[in-house]
Design a protein around this motif. Structure first.
Motif, PDB file in Angstrom:
ATOM      1  N   ALA A  82     -18.016 -21.821 -11.313  1.00  0.00           N
ATOM      2  CA  ALA A  82     -17.452 -21.799 -13.135  1.00  0.00           C
ATOM      3  C   ALA A  82     -17.185 -23.556 -13.373  1.00  0.00           C
ATOM      4  CB  ALA A  82     -16.493 -21.099 -13.114  1.00  0.00           C
ATOM      5  N   VAL A  83     -16.774 -23.374 -14.536  1.00  0.00           N
ATOM      6  CA  VAL A  83     -16.076 -24.538 -14.840  1.00  0.00           C
ATOM      7  C   VAL A  83     -15.029 -24.003 -15.380  1.00  0.00           C
ATOM      8  CG1 VAL A  83     -16.067 -26.900 -15.858  1.00  0.00           C
ATOM      9  CG2 VAL A  83     -17.593 -26.214 -14.585  1.00  0.00           C
ATOM     10  N   VAL A  84     -13.470 -24.045 -15.866  1.00  0.00           N
ATOM     11  CA  VAL A  84     -12.468 -23.686 -16.919  1.00  0.00           C
ATOM     12  C   VAL A  84     -12.100 -24.547 -17.485  1.00  0.00           C
ATOM     13  CG1 VAL A  84     -10.909 -21.922 -16.890  1.00  0.00           C
ATOM     14  CG2 VAL A  84     -12.221 -21.605 -14.980  1.00  0.00           C
ATOM     15  N   LEU A  85     -12.090 -24.515 -18.884  1.00  0.00           N
ATOM     16  CA  LEU A  85     -11.468 -25.491 -19.676  1.00  0.00           C
ATOM     17  C   LEU A  85      -9.903 -25.193 -20.035  1.00  0.00           C
ATOM     18  CD1 LEU A  85     -14.766 -27.280 -21.093  1.00  0.00           C
ATOM     19  CD2 LEU A  85     -13.849 -27.476 -18.916  1.00  0.00           C
ATOM     20  N   ASP A  86      -9.062 -25.491 -19.834  1.00  0.00           N
ATOM     21  CA  ASP A  86      -8.023 -24.944 -20.810  1.00  0.00           C
ATOM     22  C   ASP A  86      -7.681 -26.476 -21.270  1.00  0.00           C
ATOM     23  OD1 ASP A  86      -5.187 -24.603 -22.182  1.00  0.00           O
ATOM     24  OD2 ASP A  86      -4.434 -23.927 -19.904  1.00  0.00           O
ATOM     25  N   ALA A  87      -7.809 -26.576 -22.749  1.00  0.00           N
ATOM     26  CA  ALA A  87      -7.500 -27.236 -23.331  1.00  0.00           C
ATOM     27  C   ALA A  87      -6.513 -27.316 -24.509  1.00  0.00           C
ATOM     28  CB  ALA A  87      -8.879 -27.665 -24.622  1.00  0.00           C
ATOM     29  N   SER A  88      -5.865 -26.424 -24.247  1.00  0.00           N
ATOM     30  CA  SER A  88      -4.405 -25.580 -25.376  1.00  0.00           C
ATOM     31  C   SER A  88      -3.783 -27.431 -24.850  1.00  0.00           C
ATOM     32  CB  SER A  88      -3.556 -24.581 -24.530  1.00  0.00           C
ATOM     33  OG  SER A  88      -3.252 -25.461 -23.331  1.00  0.00           O
ATOM     34  N   GLY A  89      -3.067 -27.637 -26.068  1.00  0.00           N
ATOM     35  CA  GLY A  89      -2.274 -29.233 -26.555  1.00  0.00           C
ATOM     36  C   GLY A  89      -3.119 -30.174 -26.924  1.00  0.00           C
ATOM     37  N   CYS A  90      -4.285 -30.415 -26.522  1.00  0.00           N
ATOM     38  CA  CYS A  90      -5.258 -31.297 -26.981  1.00  0.00           C
ATOM     39  C   CYS A  90      -5.817 -31.486 -28.424  1.00  0.00           C
ATOM     40  CB  CYS A  90      -6.506 -30.811 -25.397  1.00  0.00           C
ATOM     41  SG  CYS A  90      -6.376 -31.684 -24.603  1.00  0.00           S
ATOM     42  N   GLU A  91      -5.792 -32.519 -29.021  1.00  0.00           N
ATOM     43  CA  GLU A  91      -5.891 -32.967 -30.203  1.00  0.00           C
ATOM     44  C   GLU A  91      -7.366 -33.131 -30.459  1.00  0.00           C
ATOM     45  OE1 GLU A  91      -3.240 -35.472 -31.423  1.00  0.00           O
ATOM     46  OE2 GLU A  91      -1.370 -33.708 -31.804  1.00  0.00           O
ATOM     47  N   ALA A  92      -7.902 -33.430 -31.421  1.00  0.00           N
ATOM     48  CA  ALA A  92      -9.205 -33.519 -31.506  1.00  0.00           C
ATOM     49  C   ALA A  92      -9.132 -35.298 -31.524  1.00  0.00           C
ATOM     50  CB  ALA A  92      -9.491 -33.637 -33.363  1.00  0.00           C
ATOM     51  N   PRO A  93     -10.405 -36.045 -31.004  1.00  0.00           N
ATOM     52  CA  PRO A  93     -10.286 -38.071 -31.094  1.00  0.00           C
ATOM     53  C   PRO A  93     -10.306 -38.795 -32.162  1.00  0.00           C
ATOM     54  CG  PRO A  93     -12.718 -36.615 -31.086  1.00  0.00           C
ATOM     55  CD  PRO A  93     -11.777 -35.561 -31.373  1.00  0.00           C
ATOM     56  N   PRO A  94      -9.604 -39.897 -31.838  1.00  0.00           N
ATOM     57  CA  PRO A  94      -9.560 -40.167 -32.985  1.00  0.00           C
ATOM     58  C   PRO A  94     -10.345 -40.503 -33.548  1.00  0.00           C
ATOM     59  CG  PRO A  94      -9.450 -41.371 -30.963  1.00  0.00           C
ATOM     60  CD  PRO A  94      -9.059 -39.626 -30.679  1.00  0.00           C
ATOM     61  N   LEU A  95     -10.327 -41.372 -34.749  1.00  0.00           N
ATOM     62  CA  LEU A  95     -11.724 -41.229 -36.085  1.00  0.00           C
ATOM     63  C   LEU A  95     -11.393 -42.999 -36.136  1.00  0.00           C
ATOM     64  CD1 LEU A  95     -11.198 -38.478 -38.272  1.00  0.00           C
ATOM     65  CD2 LEU A  95     -12.779 -38.833 -36.661  1.00  0.00           C
ATOM     66  N   ALA A  96     -12.730 -44.149 -35.733  1.00  0.00           N
ATOM     67  CA  ALA A  96     -12.247 -45.271 -36.028  1.00  0.00           C
ATOM     68  C   ALA A  96     -12.456 -45.381 -37.954  1.00  0.00           C
ATOM     69  CB  ALA A  96     -13.743 -46.040 -35.887  1.00  0.00           C
ATOM     70  N   ASP A  97     -13.109 -44.835 -38.861  1.00  0.00           N
ATOM     71  CA  ASP A  97     -12.302 -45.151 -40.232  1.00  0.00           C
ATOM     72  C   ASP A  97     -12.428 -43.245 -40.635  1.00  0.00           C
ATOM     73  OD1 ASP A  97     -12.547 -44.700 -42.730  1.00  0.00           O
ATOM     74  OD2 ASP A  97     -14.556 -46.799 -42.174  1.00  0.00           O
ATOM     75  N   PRO A  98     -10.584 -42.945 -40.697  1.00  0.00           N
ATOM     76  CA  PRO A  98     -11.000 -41.210 -40.399  1.00  0.00           C
ATOM     77  C   PRO A  98     -11.706 -41.260 -42.559  1.00  0.00           C
ATOM     78  CG  PRO A  98      -9.180 -42.403 -40.187  1.00  0.00           C
ATOM     79  CD  PRO A  98      -9.732 -43.754 -40.355  1.00  0.00           C
ATOM     80  N   GLU A  99     -11.395 -42.167 -43.501  1.00  0.00           N
ATOM     81  CA  GLU A  99     -11.402 -41.776 -44.878  1.00  0.00           C
ATOM     82  C   GLU A  99     -12.900 -41.725 -44.584  1.00  0.00           C
ATOM     83  OE1 GLU A  99     -11.674 -44.003 -49.491  1.00  0.00           O
ATOM     84  OE2 GLU A  99     -10.077 -44.523 -47.070  1.00  0.00           O
ATOM     85  N   LEU A 100     -14.094 -42.791 -44.266  1.00  0.00           N
ATOM     86  CA  LEU A 100     -15.292 -42.477 -44.020  1.00  0.00           C
ATOM     87  C   LEU A 100     -15.796 -40.841 -43.504  1.00  0.00           C
ATOM     88  CD1 LEU A 100     -18.223 -43.801 -44.691  1.00  0.00           C
ATOM     89  CD2 LEU A 100     -17.699 -45.017 -42.324  1.00  0.00           C
TER      90      LEU A 100
END
Length: 570
Positions: free
Chosen positions: A199-217
């Motif tokens: 198995a691979v177990v992932l704990d992404a608690s506290g992790c945020e969405a990746p940055p956006l180069a152009d957030p508005e677009l």
């Protein structure tokens, strides 16, 4: 983002920067690139030189609807060629939010022991897991969550993967009740088992969405994408996908005469009404189950269900079209309860229900089970669970089962079983089965959706339709987008370009997008060529060219010369 490389022979974990050649690839595209770059094409699929690859799509980790699918890849134990299988659930989103471009698992443990790979924002560690051996996927997920919390995501194999059966799949937990999302095709569960990785177990608690180069677009494109899905008559809240899930198409496929029945001997099933989407919804709601649920948090469509028994006890989430076809009509079984029971066993063993359903159909043709008798098929699945000689034959898939039992009517291409669309009545799918680098895989280019534009019974126009579909799907599989979320980006490719540019700032045009699609297919075709696959492997089974399929009494007659030339313009 970084690459997490796991050497099972040395029990070593290494974080690496993303090589420049890998930066503009994700999901399926990244798997093809890594295979061509790092894996000897003629290596033994279950040997130390093959690599297991887990990769989110390019849009994974963002808040875009339906973009969290996980791609699992390697050289296929079934086809001997390139393989990418993807699944819903939380794994794609959580890997991306952990900053992982791909996990590359290589080598094999010298001690023959089993391990769990645990990853959190604090790092990664390889932990001994011999005591997990023999657990089904449900128990594996429960044990992981007992140790690391209900919020963790679990990617695992069942006993079938441990026994390196070529029908073995990789299971992932998902949102809400969706605890067994399956990256099913190609035997990748056997590849994971060959690495000693339970198995691979992932704990992404506290992790945020990746940055956006152009957030508005990006956000403007994402809002439009979600709105169009919500307003679409198939994917919206009153649409067939939300109301019935993938089972919505059961009656339509049956009506067109492509619903596999009793080992692909007919295209219509007399008990189809009992397997239909409306019937599934009716039973599920009457028993206190759920419909219209999500497999991942950010999904507008919500096409999943929780099928329960008469007492309201959960059996499986989700009961889907392919399983209904391959474990239902293909085995002559006409009740959803029996199909769900078989589905539950397959999920827990970590088996692809398509490959397993085809193998069971071949076994029934050989007299080892009785079409329509669910208990006889449960008995065969119990053989697989026990690891008996017969069980190990069945667990190797339809082609091996047919070869051992002396059955030539095996619905497979490149060693991989066909999904629940008979290519004699949906000939565009026959072209995809034959020519796709993935083998017989409907997700590589399903012509069911273009049946109103291309006569599914005609021999003409099928190669052109299949090629367009195969190209378009490469982008879905490379971005992490669900196949069912395709309408907005298929209708307007600029929308996909805006999402990519908003996320990364690459300055892509629609032409760049088209070239990317071609590049993915060319990489996969090149790996297969170097692995030794030829045009002789790109063939529909001989019996389907001479045995008419009721009710239309058609054979598969798309000219081989046309199929051989399908990729000539890439």
């Amino acid at each position: 983002m970084r690459i997490l490389r796991v050497n099972m022979e040395q029990s070593e974990i290494r974080w690496e920067p993303v090589p420049p050649d890998y930066e503009r690839c994700g999901g399926r595209a990244l798997i093809a690139k890594i295979l061509l770059t790092e894996v000897p094409p003629q290596c033994e699929p279950l040997g130390p030189h093959n690599k297991l690859i887990l990769a989110p799509g390019l849009l994974g980790g963002t808040n875009l609807s339906s973009a969290g699918r996980l791609s699992v890849g390697g050289k296929s134990p079934l086809t001997g060629g390139v393989k990418e299988a993807n699944c819903g659930g939380d794994a794609g989103t959580h890997l991306a939010r952990l900053g992982i471009k791909a996990i590359i698992v290589e080598g094999q443990p010298a001690d023959g022991k089993w391990y769990v790979l645990y990853i959190s924002r604090n790092g990664a560690e390889l932990l001994p897991a011999d005591e997990w051996r023999g657990l089904g996927t449900y128990a594996t997920a429960a044990r992981a969550r007992e140790r690391w919390g209900e919020h963790c995501t679990v990617i695992s194999i069942g006993p079938a993967g441990e026994m390196r059966m070529s029908a073995a799949a990789v299971a992932c937990t998902g949102y809400d009740e969706q605890v067994s999302r399956i990256a099913a095709r190609g035997g990748l569960g056997a590849l994971m088992g060959s690495k000693g990785l339970k198995a691979v177990v992932l704990d992404a608690s506290g992790c945020e969405a990746p940055p956006l180069a152009d957030p508005e677009l990006f956000r403007a494109a994402a809002r439009r994408f979600a709105q169009e899905l919500a307003e679409n008559p198939r994917t919206g809240r009153q649409g067939s996908m939300h109301l019935y899930g993938t089972s919505a198409i059961v009656e339509a496929v049956n009506e067109m005469g492509a619903f596999p029945t009793r080992n692909f001997r007919a295209g219509r099933f007399e008990a189809v009404e009992n397997l239909s989407g409306p019937r599934l919804r009716e039973i599920t709601l009457a028993r206190g189950g759920r419909v219209g649920t999500r497999c991942m948090a950010n999904c507008v469509i919500a096409c999943c269900n929780l099928f329960v028994d008469p007492a309201g006890k959960p059996i499986v989430a989700t009961l889907q079209y392919e399983t209904i076809g391959m474990l239902g009509s293909n085995l002559g079984i006409g009740t959803l309860d029996e199909v769900a029971r078989l589905n539950r066993i397959c999920n827990d063993l970590g088996l692809d229900s398509i490959e397993t359903g085809a193998a069971l159909g071949v076994a029934a043709e050989a007299g080892l089970a009785r079409f329509g008798d669910g208990e006889s098929f449960v008995a065969l699945l119990n053989e697989i669970a026990a690891g008996s000689v017969l069980g190990r034959v069945l667990g190797q898939g339809a082609v091996v089962t047919g070869r051992v039992l002396g059955i030539s009517r095996v619905p497979a291409v490149k060693g991989q079983a066909m999904p629940a669309y008979d290519p004699r009545a949906l000939k565009g799918n026959g072209v995809t089965y034959a020519t796709s680098p993935m083998g017989a895989d409907h997700t590589a280019g399903n012509a069911f959706g273009v049946r109103d534009k291309v006569n599914p019974l005609a021999a003409t126009g099928q190669c052109e339709a299949s090629l367009k579909l195969q190209l378009d799907v490469t982008m879905l599989d490379s971005t992490g987008l669900c196949l069912f979320a395709r309408p907005p980006v298929f209708a307007d490719p600029q929308l996909m370009v805006d999402l990519i540019n908003g996320r990364f700032g690459w300055g892509w045009s629609v032409d760049d997008l088209q070239e990317f699609k071609k590049t993915v297919l060319k990489m996969e075709l090149e790996f297969n060529r170097q692995a030794g696959l030829t045009a002789a492997d790109d063939r529909i089974p001989e019996y389907m060219k001479r045995e008419p399929l009721p009710p239309h009494n058609t054979v598969f007659d798309v000219p081989e010369a046309e199929m051989d030339a399908i990729f000539s313009a890439l």
